[in-house]
Design a protein around this motif. Sequence first.
Motif, PDB file in Angstrom:
ATOM      1  N   ILE A 174       0.817  -1.199   0.000  1.00 13.25           N
ATOM      2  CA  ILE A 174       0.000   0.000   0.000  1.00 13.25           C
ATOM      3  C   ILE A 174       0.854   1.254   0.000  1.00 13.25           C
ATOM      4  O   ILE A 174       0.503   2.287  -0.558  1.00 13.25           O
ATOM      5  CB  ILE A 174      -0.920  -0.036   1.249  1.00 13.25           C
ATOM      6  CG1 ILE A 174      -2.319  -0.356   0.812  1.00 13.25           C
ATOM      7  CG2 ILE A 174      -0.904   1.260   1.989  1.00 13.25           C
ATOM      8  CD1 ILE A 174      -3.247  -0.494   1.973  1.00 13.25           C
ATOM      9  N   GLY A 175       2.027   1.140   0.614  1.00 13.66           N
ATOM     10  CA  GLY A 175       2.932   2.285   0.709  1.00 13.66           C
ATOM     11  C   GLY A 175       3.208   2.919  -0.643  1.00 13.66           C
ATOM     12  O   GLY A 175       3.447   4.124  -0.733  1.00 13.66           O
ATOM     13  N   SER A 176       3.141   2.130  -1.704  1.00 14.03           N
ATOM     14  CA  SER A 176       3.529   2.636  -3.024  1.00 14.03           C
ATOM     15  C   SER A 176       2.675   3.811  -3.462  1.00 14.03           C
ATOM     16  O   SER A 176       3.113   4.660  -4.226  1.00 14.03           O
ATOM     17  CB  SER A 176       3.433   1.499  -4.042  1.00 14.03           C
ATOM     18  OG  SER A 176       2.074   1.092  -4.124  1.00 14.03           O
ATOM     19  N   LYS A 203       1.576   4.706  10.131  1.00 11.10           N
ATOM     20  CA  LYS A 203       0.605   3.917  10.896  1.00 11.10           C
ATOM     21  C   LYS A 203      -0.777   4.567  10.797  1.00 11.10           C
ATOM     22  O   LYS A 203      -1.784   3.902  10.544  1.00 11.10           O
ATOM     23  CB  LYS A 203       1.022   3.869  12.370  1.00 11.10           C
ATOM     24  CG  LYS A 203       1.315   2.459  12.883  1.00 11.10           C
ATOM     25  CD  LYS A 203       1.571   2.533  14.367  1.00 11.10           C
ATOM     26  CE  LYS A 203       2.116   1.224  14.908  1.00 11.10           C
ATOM     27  NZ  LYS A 203       2.572   1.361  16.282  1.00 11.10           N
ATOM     28  N   LEU A 204      -0.791   5.885  11.004  1.00 10.66           N
ATOM     29  CA  LEU A 204      -2.058   6.613  10.955  1.00 10.66           C
ATOM     30  C   LEU A 204      -2.687   6.504   9.569  1.00 10.66           C
ATOM     31  O   LEU A 204      -3.879   6.264   9.420  1.00 10.66           O
ATOM     32  CB  LEU A 204      -1.834   8.082  11.317  1.00 10.66           C
ATOM     33  CG  LEU A 204      -1.555   8.339  12.801  1.00 10.66           C
ATOM     34  CD1 LEU A 204      -1.222   9.807  13.031  1.00 10.66           C
ATOM     35  CD2 LEU A 204      -2.768   7.942  13.624  1.00 10.66           C
ATOM     36  N   ALA A 205      -1.830   6.668   8.545  1.00  8.16           N
ATOM     37  CA  ALA A 205      -2.343   6.609   7.175  1.00  8.16           C
ATOM     38  C   ALA A 205      -2.959   5.243   6.906  1.00  8.16           C
ATOM     39  O   ALA A 205      -4.043   5.136   6.322  1.00  8.16           O
ATOM     40  CB  ALA A 205      -1.215   6.902   6.193  1.00  8.16           C
ATOM     41  N   VAL A 206      -2.250   4.190   7.363  1.00  5.74           N
ATOM     42  CA  VAL A 206      -2.774   2.842   7.123  1.00  5.74           C
ATOM     43  C   VAL A 206      -4.110   2.661   7.841  1.00  5.74           C
ATOM     44  O   VAL A 206      -5.055   2.093   7.288  1.00  5.74           O
ATOM     45  CB  VAL A 206      -1.742   1.788   7.575  1.00  5.74           C
ATOM     46  CG1 VAL A 206      -2.367   0.409   7.564  1.00  5.74           C
ATOM     47  CG2 VAL A 206      -0.533   1.818   6.678  1.00  5.74           C
ATOM     48  N   ALA A 207      -4.168   3.207   9.042  1.00  3.53           N
ATOM     49  CA  ALA A 207      -5.424   3.093   9.789  1.00  3.53           C
ATOM     50  C   ALA A 207      -6.552   3.794   9.039  1.00  3.53           C
ATOM     51  O   ALA A 207      -7.664   3.272   8.920  1.00  3.53           O
ATOM     52  CB  ALA A 207      -5.270   3.690  11.183  1.00  3.53           C
ATOM     53  N   ASP A 208      -6.234   4.972   8.482  1.00  6.16           N
ATOM     54  CA  ASP A 208      -7.219   5.707   7.689  1.00  6.16           C
ATOM     55  C   ASP A 208      -7.693   4.887   6.510  1.00  6.16           C
ATOM     56  O   ASP A 208      -8.892   4.775   6.235  1.00  6.16           O
ATOM     57  CB  ASP A 208      -6.581   7.005   7.158  1.00  6.16           C
ATOM     58  CG  ASP A 208      -6.865   8.168   8.092  1.00  6.16           C
ATOM     59  OD1 ASP A 208      -7.629   7.942   9.057  1.00  6.16           O
ATOM     60  OD2 ASP A 208      -6.344   9.267   7.854  1.00  6.16           O
ATOM     61  N   ILE A 209      -6.714   4.308   5.828  1.00  3.22           N
ATOM     62  CA  ILE A 209      -7.040   3.524   4.632  1.00  3.22           C
ATOM     63  C   ILE A 209      -7.959   2.373   5.008  1.00  3.22           C
ATOM     64  O   ILE A 209      -8.953   2.098   4.348  1.00  3.22           O
ATOM     65  CB  ILE A 209      -5.739   3.003   3.986  1.00  3.22           C
ATOM     66  CG1 ILE A 209      -4.960   4.178   3.416  1.00  3.22           C
ATOM     67  CG2 ILE A 209      -6.041   1.965   2.930  1.00  3.22           C
ATOM     68  CD1 ILE A 209      -3.546   3.841   3.024  1.00  3.22           C
ATOM     69  N   SER A 222      -5.662   4.334  -2.322  1.00  7.66           N
ATOM     70  CA  SER A 222      -5.053   3.253  -1.549  1.00  7.66           C
ATOM     71  C   SER A 222      -6.126   2.330  -0.991  1.00  7.66           C
ATOM     72  O   SER A 222      -5.965   1.108  -0.985  1.00  7.66           O
ATOM     73  CB  SER A 222      -4.241   3.805  -0.382  1.00  7.66           C
ATOM     74  OG  SER A 222      -3.326   4.743  -0.841  1.00  7.66           O
ATOM     75  N   ALA A 223      -7.212   2.938  -0.544  1.00 10.83           N
ATOM     76  CA  ALA A 223      -8.281   2.128   0.026  1.00 10.83           C
ATOM     77  C   ALA A 223      -8.856   1.208  -1.029  1.00 10.83           C
ATOM     78  O   ALA A 223      -9.145   0.031  -0.768  1.00 10.83           O
ATOM     79  CB  ALA A 223      -9.373   3.019   0.599  1.00 10.83           C
TER      80      ALA A 223
END
Lengths: 486, 271, 452
Positions: A74-76, A90-96, A149-150
């Motif tokens: 997902i980072g890409s 971490k926050l971004a992933v949680a958002d996604i 990303s989502a």
Amino acid sequence: MTVLVLVVATLVIAGVGFFLGRSRALSGVSGNVRDLHSLPGYYGWHVALMAALPAFGVLLVWLIVQPIVIERNIGSLLPAETVADATAFKLAVADIRRVAGGLDAAVLAGALTEASAAELTSGGTDVRAVLAGVGVALGSDVTNDTLLSAQMYRSMTATGALARMIAVLAVALAGLGYALSVTRAEFRARNRVEIVMMGVLITASSIAILTTVGIIWSMLSESLNFFRQYPATEFFFGLTWSPNFRGGSDLGFIPLLWGTLYISLIAMIVAVPLGLFTAIYLAEYAGPKVRAWVKPLIEVIAGIPTVVFGLFALVTVGPFLRDYFAQPFGFGNSGASVMTAGLVIGILNIPFISSLADDIINSVPQSLRDGSYGLGATKSETVKQVILPAALPGIVGAVLLAASRAIGETMIVTMGAGASAKLSLNPFDAMTTMTVKIVGQLTGDTDFNSPETLVAFALGITLFVITLGLNVFALYIVRKYREEYE
Amino acid sequence: MEGPIQMKDIHIEERVVSDHKAKITARGVQVYYGTNHALKDVDVDILAGTVTAFIGPSGCGKSTFLRCLNRMNDTVSSARVVGEILLDGEDIYDKRVDPVQLRAKVGMVFQKPNPFPKSIYDNVAYGPKIHGLTRNKAELDEVVESCLRKAALWNEVKDRLQAPGTGLSGGQQQRLCIARAIATSPEVLLMDEPCSALDPIATAQVEELIDELRSQFSVVIVTHSMQQAARVSQKTAFFHLGNLVEYGETGQIFTNPKDPRTESYITGRIG
Amino acid sequence: MTVAATNPMPTPPAKATHSLLVPNAAMGRRNAAEKRFRAYGLAAIAVSLSVLGIMLWSIFSDGLSSFFQAKLTFPVTLSSEVLDPAGNGLREEMTKVTTIGYGKLLTAAFTAELAAKGISTEGVTDKQLAEMISKDAPGVLRAKVLGDTSMLDQTITMSVLAAGRIDGYLKGRVTMETAERDGNISPEQLQLADRLKTARILGSSFNTRFLTSPDASDQRPEAAGLGVAILGSAYMMLLVLIICVPIGVATSIYLEEFAPKNRWTDLIEVNISNLAAVPSIVFGILGLAIFINFAGFPQSSSVVGALVLSLMTLPTIIIATRSSIRAVPPSIRDAALGVGASKMQTVFHHVLPLAMPGILTGTILGLASALGETAPLLLIGMVAFVDNYPSAPVEGFMDPATALPVQVYSWASRSDPAFIERSSGAIIVLLVFLVVMNVTAIILRRKFERRW
Ligand SMILES: Nc1ncnc2c1ncn2[C@@H]1O[C@H](COP(=O)(O)OP(=O)(O)O)[C@@H](O)[C@H]1O
Ligand SMILES: [Mg+2]
């Protein structure tokens, strides 16, 4: 296919395998059970286990690995600086995850179709409103990066789920096929099944170790995190506790330790004499009838949940002490106090001490009592000078166990001791303990990266070490004592 | 078992049986444990300055009777004692009698050595302390020493009086228990199979001790071994199934028993 | 023995031979000490038991009243003008009318009833009059109407909750004096309540909603119930049972029947006995860090609660199971092994069935202690305000829920004293469950007690 359905499917395959294996074994000897090495059921079980166990293993590994792989990919789509900063990432992933979950919910509720969810753009639709409509509240508007990303997350998850299903079912069927192919009359199905069962037994008994490892690992890793942000010396030797979620907190542990020890001390002052005298009376004086009634009644106290004692401290003991002791004698006017919590914990610990001490006193050999009575000692002299000294190690062990319980007690102090960290000698002051602060720092909205939250883990591991030390020492003493009289 | 051959082992000394007066007089003693009638109508006179042996097969009520003499049966909740036991003419089961006070006068030594988990010194000092027999430490030291000497233990333990009593050997522990019992200066000493847990050497030491104690106390000893009874006692009582079958001079009981049951027992046919 | 014989023996201090029948002074002192000591023992027991008594009494006297609730009963005409402005009787259209509309309708009906019965509302403003009806009532009426739209334009007799303070007045918690100082209620309202009571509009009846309703917000203590908490506790107990029994029995069988005496086994033993004594809050930290933050289970869900409680309960169950397995005499194992059963067959066919009653008893007692556990559940978010029932299993296990003891705590920490009543009431419910479980365990033990 959801995980649950997959599990059920695997179980069905295993179930079918059971009957196939059984009938295959029977048909191999044309129904003559005596020619089989094992009972027919074992052939069935062998097939079922071979089908289910490897499949479950694959499923478990998949469940752990898939989120890690997805997260890495997902980072890409995210800005490089977000990926570089661990917290932001971490926050971004949680958002996604939230957005993806929201889209799932929207599709499920019919607000979006599968196709429109995949093609949604943040410019075109108000994603936040759509998601709010299906009950997923978002803190801010969804950026395009996050949305893309989502969507990627969703498609990867979907692909993953499909692959997972294929892999798990394939392994299950392969296991089934293999097991059926080896099912012959002379095949030692029972031994195989028993080996597997043995494995299951050993795994189950290792859970205790895993739990301890889990406790230590979870608290240690977060504590280390804490000590990276807040110096250990200031934590262990700091004299003020004033957390401030905007930063610049003082997180000194000493006031909490003081509160904990002060309350435990009062609790022990209440519990030890009451518990010991109760035990002595029950063991040495009470007739069998009195004992049969009183002992269970005392033990009722131990069966009552601590939250009940907490409420008792809050609504009865606290106001009583405040109105009749603290205020008239000018000790302050707080219902919640060290005294309140200490008294109530003491009461809670009475049955604990009395039943341990009762056991220990009863295990003092009768010959010592006879020896003392034979010399013309009275009962109380015998108790004081022979039985108690003989039982002393065991009783010390019981008292230590009780102290460890008092230190680790949570509900009574949360409800009866107050929340202000203070270094005071006045027992009618509200003070606080380690456990209260663990609850306080970890409930409500918490940010798992601020020292104010992480300090709870440092408190937790300190508490764990203190109580573990007391317990190990106490159990050692008690065991040593038992050996002496066995 | 060849009874008569065994009889050769029993060496009965010619003793002058003095005309000591009765220290304890028991009349019509019955003991019940719940519904179990353990002791039936026992009459005995225990003489002062004498060693009296109780013999009989196990379960016949020897210990039960012994425990009546200092009211140790009071500590067994199911036990009920009927009858009359007089110590120096006073009924020990009288309401006014405090069993605690009685036991200071009638001491007891048990089958298994049971030293308290205290130092050797404290074990012996226990009785004098609780009864307030001494006025100061020096006096107490003196009592402890004299009792340990009487129990023939002094030389073995004088350098380690503060060591725990439980650390002694079995024979030493039993002698410590005897020292502990005589430290309250009782008038009667009851011993319930005091040698059954001891090896032959320790047994010999304790037996010798018993003989010396006779000068100061009346001693009642329960024993399983007839040889022992013959060696240490002047009077012997034979119990069987809760009855006192025969009571008399030790020499007479062993050489010329009146009751056939006694004869069977000492020749080894019952027991 | 030569030593003893040759040494001149100092005799113990001569003691005057006292008659046994004459009491002596030293004995008097010792017997007094004896009596005192005995009295201390009795006093200790008396103190412990009377504190237990006081505690139970205070909880029951505070809490029993929560099973009764003040209700206002009056006729309400469900005027379609208000409830169905579109006038077509379609349910979809009617949902547009919010509880505010229903509230007005109720107030109007209530005022009309007072006028009809000729009850004076002297000193009570219209607003205060409206506030005597619980804020919960409009929602109830709305659900009722939307559930059966044919009721429109009929006059039905509604029995709605009275406001918490009125309820408190009937229960003696609110008095004229406290009402003077209380902004939420006035003495005049209480006087009106007295008149309503004589007119049989206001009455008190058994409060089933206390056992079935979900929690309610701070302003509506009268509507708060234990439904979600009981359901949550039930879910957790079910899961704990499912998790603990197999693992506990497997561990016990391994340790008792198969385990070789080695380091690993020792390690397991030490771990089990220590886990039994670890403070419960530590398990909460474990649950938060591992099940929620690491494994990503949803906060406040029964499944996380159950996992945490299972880890806490396992040692108890293992200890009980092991002792009942140990109580099966070796002769039975020998008999089975002797007819050619494998060790595994012996255990599963013979030992385990015989140990079953003991295992069952231990399990019930373990569950009982898990049912009362609070602290770890606070950390995994079960204090959150939950007013939706979790859905049916299996998905329901993932839904937010709360638990009985946690509900006790969260009510106790609210400011309105009416919640203390609820809190005590919740304890009564909790205690009833605990008593039932313990009695079951005792009966089982009595019934299956076996002397080998
Ligand atoms: N504490 C007791 N409770 C019940 N019965 C007892 C007790 N002590 C002894 N008995 C019974 O009393 C009888 C006599 O026992 P005991 O005096 O100990 O015999 P001995 O010492 O001669 O071997 C036995 O039948 C024994 O079972
Ligand atoms: Mg005996």
